[in-house]
Design a protein around this motif. Sequence first.
Motif, mmCIF file in Angstrom:
data_model
loop_
_atom_site.group_PDB
_atom_site.id
_atom_site.type_symbol
_atom_site.label_atom_id
_atom_site.label_comp_id
_atom_site.label_asym_id
_atom_site.label_seq_id
_atom_site.Cartn_x
_atom_site.Cartn_y
_atom_site.Cartn_z
ATOM 1 N N GLY A 70 0.791 -1.220 0.000
ATOM 2 C CA GLY A 70 0.000 0.000 0.000
ATOM 3 C C GLY A 70 0.826 1.275 0.000
ATOM 4 N N VAL A 71 2.146 1.147 0.126
ATOM 5 C CA VAL A 71 3.012 2.325 0.152
ATOM 6 C C VAL A 71 3.512 2.590 -1.256
ATOM 7 N N VAL A 72 3.435 3.841 -1.677
ATOM 8 C CA VAL A 72 3.947 4.242 -2.974
ATOM 9 C C VAL A 72 5.239 5.007 -2.748
ATOM 10 N N VAL A 73 6.280 4.610 -3.450
ATOM 11 C CA VAL A 73 7.578 5.259 -3.291
ATOM 12 C C VAL A 73 7.515 6.653 -3.903
ATOM 13 N N TYR A 74 7.957 7.633 -3.109
ATOM 14 C CA TYR A 74 8.004 9.019 -3.581
ATOM 15 C C TYR A 74 9.466 9.381 -3.777
ATOM 16 N N GLU A 75 9.868 9.614 -5.010
ATOM 17 C CA GLU A 75 11.281 9.718 -5.364
ATOM 18 C C GLU A 75 11.849 11.125 -5.279
ATOM 19 N N TYR A 76 11.052 12.097 -4.963
ATOM 20 C CA TYR A 76 11.537 13.468 -4.928
ATOM 21 C C TYR A 76 12.026 13.812 -3.517
ATOM 22 N N PRO A 77 13.242 14.351 -3.407
ATOM 23 C CA PRO A 77 13.774 14.650 -2.071
ATOM 24 C C PRO A 77 13.098 15.863 -1.438
ATOM 25 N N ASN A 78 13.235 15.970 -0.127
ATOM 26 C CA ASN A 78 12.657 17.084 0.623
ATOM 27 C C ASN A 78 13.629 18.264 0.599
ATOM 28 N N THR A 79 13.826 18.806 -0.578
ATOM 29 C CA THR A 79 14.714 19.955 -0.786
ATOM 30 C C THR A 79 14.033 20.921 -1.743
ATOM 31 N N GLU A 80 14.640 22.078 -1.903
ATOM 32 C CA GLU A 80 14.103 23.041 -2.873
ATOM 33 C C GLU A 80 14.209 22.484 -4.292
ATOM 34 N N GLU A 81 15.289 21.753 -4.562
ATOM 35 C CA GLU A 81 15.441 21.126 -5.879
ATOM 36 C C GLU A 81 14.372 20.051 -6.097
ATOM 37 N N GLY A 82 14.085 19.304 -5.052
ATOM 38 C CA GLY A 82 13.032 18.291 -5.140
ATOM 39 C C GLY A 82 11.670 18.928 -5.392
ATOM 40 N N TYR A 83 11.424 20.067 -4.740
ATOM 41 C CA TYR A 83 10.175 20.798 -4.959
ATOM 42 C C TYR A 83 10.072 21.227 -6.421
ATOM 43 N N GLN A 84 11.149 21.764 -6.969
ATOM 44 C CA GLN A 84 11.140 22.208 -8.372
ATOM 45 C C GLN A 84 10.979 21.026 -9.331
ATOM 46 N N MET A 85 11.642 19.917 -9.023
ATOM 47 C CA MET A 85 11.496 18.733 -9.880
ATOM 48 C C MET A 85 10.054 18.240 -9.863
ATOM 49 N N ALA A 86 9.437 18.202 -8.689
ATOM 50 C CA ALA A 86 8.046 17.772 -8.590
ATOM 51 C C ALA A 86 7.141 18.736 -9.344
ATOM 52 N N LYS A 87 7.417 20.017 -9.215
ATOM 53 C CA LYS A 87 6.602 21.032 -9.901
ATOM 54 C C LYS A 87 6.710 20.884 -11.416
ATOM 55 N N ASP A 88 7.893 20.532 -11.890
ATOM 56 C CA ASP A 88 8.119 20.433 -13.336
ATOM 57 C C ASP A 88 7.666 19.109 -13.941
ATOM 58 N N SER A 89 7.731 18.009 -13.161
ATOM 59 C CA SER A 89 7.532 16.711 -13.814
ATOM 60 C C SER A 89 6.494 15.800 -13.179
ATOM 61 N N LEU A 90 5.962 16.135 -12.013
ATOM 62 C CA LEU A 90 5.026 15.229 -11.342
ATOM 63 C C LEU A 90 3.595 15.524 -11.786
ATOM 64 N N HIS A 91 2.895 14.476 -12.209
ATOM 65 C CA HIS A 91 1.516 14.621 -12.673
ATOM 66 C C HIS A 91 0.634 13.580 -12.007
ATOM 67 N N SER A 92 -0.617 13.911 -11.855
ATOM 68 C CA SER A 92 -1.567 13.043 -11.165
ATOM 69 C C SER A 92 -1.834 11.766 -11.959
ATOM 70 N N PRO A 93 -1.769 10.625 -11.292
ATOM 71 C CA PRO A 93 -2.091 9.370 -11.972
ATOM 72 C C PRO A 93 -3.586 9.054 -11.984
ATOM 73 N N ILE A 94 -4.400 9.830 -11.269
ATOM 74 C CA ILE A 94 -5.838 9.556 -11.232
ATOM 75 C C ILE A 94 -6.565 10.576 -12.099
ATOM 76 N N THR A 95 -7.687 10.157 -12.639
ATOM 77 C CA THR A 95 -8.436 11.034 -13.535
ATOM 78 C C THR A 95 -9.270 12.029 -12.733
ATOM 79 N N VAL A 96 -9.453 13.175 -13.332
ATOM 80 C CA VAL A 96 -10.298 14.195 -12.707
ATOM 81 C C VAL A 96 -11.747 13.830 -13.002
ATOM 82 N N ASN A 97 -12.503 13.557 -11.939
ATOM 83 C CA ASN A 97 -13.923 13.283 -12.090
ATOM 84 C C ASN A 97 -14.645 13.753 -10.834
ATOM 85 N N ASP A 98 -15.957 13.733 -10.882
ATOM 86 C CA ASP A 98 -16.753 14.243 -9.756
ATOM 87 C C ASP A 98 -16.504 13.465 -8.467
#
Length: 187
Positions: A70-98
Amino acid sequence: MKNLLHLAYIGLFVVLLSSCSNDNSNKRRIQYMGDTDMYDAVPYDAYTSNPFFENGLSAQLPVKGTIARGVVVYEYPNTEEGYQMAKDSLHSPITVNDKNLEKGKDLYIIYCAVCHGDTGDGQGILVKNEKFLGVPNYKDREINEGSTYHVIMYGRNMMGSHASQLNDKERWQVVQYVDQLRTDLLK
């Protein structure tokens, strides 16, 4: 006929009496594996010594590289660089629905609205009561789904992590709802 009925009662009584005996003739007397632990397992409590392991303990660490169910590995570090990488490349795997937006709204009200406000304007009950100051308005920040998810995972500035309160899917549902609030504020 009456005698036959009496005999039937007597026969039933004898069968019932014989089934209640403590005769051990029905027990198995042959044990095929001898004195192995296959039949009589030796239990070891979690923090007792155990001769089968090198460190002598029963409680062992998980094998290196294993991931809990049940645990999903989160590969982005807890740094400012990790924040920027997540902002640039991380996208939702679930669909937007009601359904996801409704669940995200429910979770947002529980975990986020006390600081960020019901509409995402940064005027939650704790801000109004001056317990926390400087909570951002979503329309004033350049955020996207990747950066929002990263902040939920690790926290940012005064905000703590909410990773332990929300599972992976719930985090993405909150992200979808935050994106909807931000879109509504920008109108």
